[in-house]
Design a protein around this motif. Structure first.
Motif, PDB file in Angstrom:
ATOM      1  N   ALA A 242      -5.748   2.881   0.195  1.00  0.00           N
ATOM      2  CA  ALA A 242      -5.235   2.569   1.532  1.00  0.00           C
ATOM      3  C   ALA A 242      -4.573   3.787   2.166  1.00  0.00           C
ATOM      4  O   ALA A 242      -4.750   4.060   3.363  1.00  0.00           O
ATOM      5  CB  ALA A 242      -4.245   1.410   1.457  1.00  0.00           C
ATOM      6  N   VAL A 243      -3.818   4.540   1.369  1.00  0.00           N
ATOM      7  CA  VAL A 243      -3.103   5.707   1.884  1.00  0.00           C
ATOM      8  C   VAL A 243      -4.073   6.818   2.268  1.00  0.00           C
ATOM      9  O   VAL A 243      -3.935   7.442   3.333  1.00  0.00           O
ATOM     10  CB  VAL A 243      -2.072   6.201   0.853  1.00  0.00           C
ATOM     11  N   VAL A 244      -5.060   7.088   1.429  1.00  0.00           N
ATOM     12  CA  VAL A 244      -6.054   8.124   1.758  1.00  0.00           C
ATOM     13  C   VAL A 244      -6.770   7.765   3.057  1.00  0.00           C
ATOM     14  O   VAL A 244      -6.970   8.608   3.940  1.00  0.00           O
ATOM     15  CB  VAL A 244      -7.056   8.304   0.604  1.00  0.00           C
ATOM     16  N   GLY A 245      -7.142   6.488   3.192  1.00  0.00           N
ATOM     17  CA  GLY A 245      -7.798   6.054   4.422  1.00  0.00           C
ATOM     18  C   GLY A 245      -6.893   6.184   5.635  1.00  0.00           C
ATOM     19  O   GLY A 245      -7.325   6.652   6.696  1.00  0.00           O
ATOM     20  N   ALA A 246      -5.630   5.790   5.495  1.00  0.00           N
ATOM     21  CA  ALA A 246      -4.707   5.835   6.627  1.00  0.00           C
ATOM     22  C   ALA A 246      -4.425   7.255   7.085  1.00  0.00           C
ATOM     23  O   ALA A 246      -4.393   7.537   8.295  1.00  0.00           O
ATOM     24  CB  ALA A 246      -3.398   5.125   6.254  1.00  0.00           C
ATOM     25  N   TRP A 247      -4.242   8.179   6.127  1.00  0.00           N
ATOM     26  CA  TRP A 247      -3.998   9.567   6.528  1.00  0.00           C
ATOM     27  C   TRP A 247      -5.264  10.218   7.063  1.00  0.00           C
ATOM     28  O   TRP A 247      -5.200  11.099   7.937  1.00  0.00           O
ATOM     29  CB  TRP A 247      -3.408  10.365   5.369  1.00  0.00           C
ATOM     30  N   GLY A 248      -6.432   9.790   6.572  1.00  0.00           N
ATOM     31  CA  GLY A 248      -7.678  10.279   7.155  1.00  0.00           C
ATOM     32  C   GLY A 248      -7.807   9.868   8.607  1.00  0.00           C
ATOM     33  O   GLY A 248      -8.198  10.664   9.477  1.00  0.00           O
ATOM     34  N   VAL A 249      -7.465   8.627   8.900  1.00  0.00           N
ATOM     35  CA  VAL A 249      -7.514   8.124  10.274  1.00  0.00           C
ATOM     36  C   VAL A 249      -6.451   8.812  11.127  1.00  0.00           C
ATOM     37  O   VAL A 249      -6.690   9.141  12.302  1.00  0.00           O
ATOM     38  CB  VAL A 249      -7.330   6.593  10.278  1.00  0.00           C
ATOM     39  N   ALA A 250      -5.259   9.053  10.558  1.00  0.00           N
ATOM     40  CA  ALA A 250      -4.207   9.750  11.296  1.00  0.00           C
ATOM     41  C   ALA A 250      -4.666  11.159  11.682  1.00  0.00           C
ATOM     42  O   ALA A 250      -4.457  11.612  12.824  1.00  0.00           O
ATOM     43  CB  ALA A 250      -2.935   9.828  10.454  1.00  0.00           C
ATOM     44  N   ALA A 251      -5.297  11.857  10.738  1.00  0.00           N
ATOM     45  CA  ALA A 251      -5.819  13.198  11.043  1.00  0.00           C
ATOM     46  C   ALA A 251      -6.888  13.134  12.118  1.00  0.00           C
ATOM     47  O   ALA A 251      -6.963  14.005  13.002  1.00  0.00           O
ATOM     48  CB  ALA A 251      -6.376  13.836   9.764  1.00  0.00           C
TER      49      ALA A 251
END
Length: 452
Positions: A242-251
């Motif tokens: 979930a965190v990897v996905g969320a920071w990918g989307v944030a970037a």
């Protein structure tokens, strides 16, 4: 018949929608629990009730009411969160809000996990069906990638345990890395996962502010931090996904709103690398492409798309060159899935039972937020794009038939994007909903033995 001003009519509609959403969520949960109990329908969660009378659908866990050493701490944290979090999320500077969101998430997850004592942090990752025990035995990463697909089938010699077989190798490699740097004990690895999971709310807040909806971000912040999903995020490997996905989307959000081409390219590369890693962590995460498109539509800088896509593809091709081809693994994992417990799980129950498990994990007031948002939003907006993407990802995952049960953890990457909808509740409802979500988390933690 009296007529009300438009603002009053909208308030009435919102109030009615919030109640309808909440009641529907509670009815769905009650039905998902009661129908198997009353009818004897074996829906195969953790075990059938004949094998374990405490098994209780739709959660992959056990009915086990209990109190713990940190019960009082968790209650105090909940009271303080309800009293102060909304005001702080409104008044803090942006950087202080991000730091507070991280610390608040960390304290909330730790207080809930420690209700079960130290084992609340260590027992999940110590399960032999999880990644950590397998990771301790890995001595050659190259050989692991070369033989990864051949060890997925249930009838393969020396086949992978359930969670390793059910995911691409990046999740196992994460835990291999922890073991290699001396953080591979059950308890310490659990703490590492909690610390990583605590950055989930800040990642979503960064996305919202980058897309110029800081007001929505500040309203949603208390719900993102003090989510009932913290019960399952704490020490669940899916929290890392979930965190990897969320920071990918944030970037990607930062790339799609960047003022200069150079900044856009840098953030798009970061986004692509993270999202490429994401699909190497879970077979269901290509669904994040729906959210990525929503972010690009909201940000309107389409230069980010080819750059991020190329970077993501590069990650996938690196894994392929090392021996693991994602496209070959898809067919094999589908066979493994249907050779296992999935064939005992009736789609007729889980197609809606999944949604009940989601409501338990996300908290039933999320349904109020979704209902109010659908009643209030009259045109396409940035929050509507993000929340709509979250809903669509869940619908696609549900209808695929590859997410029958266990979605209280499997769908953790999708839950924050639904939680944004709570920002659309009226101030009075937001206060009640935050209290309700906090109490719900405490109830779930204290009534169930959660496997994750």
């Amino acid at each position: 018949m009296p007529t009300h001003p438009p603002a009053v009519r909208e308030s009435i509609r919102g109030h009615r929608a919030a109640w309808i959403g909440l009641l529907l969520a509670l009815i769905l949960i009650a039905a998902a629990v009661a129908i198997p109990l009353v009818t004897g329908w074996d829906v195969a969660t953790r075990a059938s009730r004949s094998e374990d009378p405490n098994a209780l659908a739709p959660l992959h866990g056990l009915w086990q009411p209990h109190l713990g050493v940190a019960t009082a701490v968790a209650i105090i944290v909940a009271v303080l969160a309800w009293r102060y979090a909304p005001r702080l999320s409104k008044d803090l500077s942006w950087r202080a809000l991000l730091a507070g969101a991280f610390l608040g998430s960390l304290v909330w997850m730790l207080s809930l996990a420690l209700v079960d004592g130290p084992s609340g942090i260590s027992r999940v990752l110590g399960n032999p069906y999880e990644y950590l025990e397998t990771a301790r035995g890995v001595t050659d990463v190259g050989a692991l990638l070369q033989e990864y697909i051949s060890r997925i089938p249930l009838d393969a010699q020396d086949n992978w345990v359930t969670h390793v077989a059910g995911h691409p190798p990046a999740m196992l490699l994460f835990f291999v890395g922890l073991v290699r740097i001396g953080l591979g004990s059950d308890f310490v690895a659990g703490l590492v996962v909690i610390v990583i999971a605590a950055s989930l709310a800040p990642a979503v807040l960064v996305t919202l502010r980058a897309l110029d909806i800081e007001v929505i971000a500040r309203r949603a912040a208390p719900f993102l931090v003090f989510t009932p999903a913290a019960v399952f995020l704490a020490v669940s490997a899916d929290a890392v996904i979930a965190v990897v996905g969320a920071w990918g989307v944030a970037a990607l959000a930062l790339a799609s709103t960047a003022r200069s081409r150079r900044v856009c390219i840098i953030w798009a590369l970061v986004a692509g690398l993270l999202l490429g890693l994401l699909v190497e962590m879970s077979y269901g995460m290509p669904l994040f492409g729906v959210l990525a498109i929503a972010v690009l539509v909201a940000g309107k800088r389409w230069l980010a798309l080819p750059i991020a896509a190329a970077a993501a593809l590069a990650v996938v091709l690196v894994f392929s060159a090392a021996g693991f081809s994602l496209w070959e693994a898809f067919a094999v994992i589908r066979e493994r899935y249907w050779d296992g417990i999935a064939r005992r799980r009736p789609f007729g129950y889980w197609v809606w039972g999944n949604l009940a498990a989601l409501a338990i994990s996300a908290g039933p007031f999320v349904a109020s937020g979704l209902a109010v948002m659908s009643a209030k939003v009259r045109k396409v907006s940035v929050p509507a794009l993000l929340v709509g993407a979250g809903v669509l990802m869940i619908v696609l995952a549900d209808l695929s038939g590859m997410s029958k049960a266990e979605v209280e953890r499997i769908w953790l990457p999708f839950i924050p994007w639904l939680t944004i909808s709570l920002a659309y509740l009226s101030p009075r409802w937001r206060s009640a909903a935050l209290a309700g979500q906090l109490v719900w988390a405490l109830v779930v933690q204290h009534l169930f033995y959660t496997v994750w």
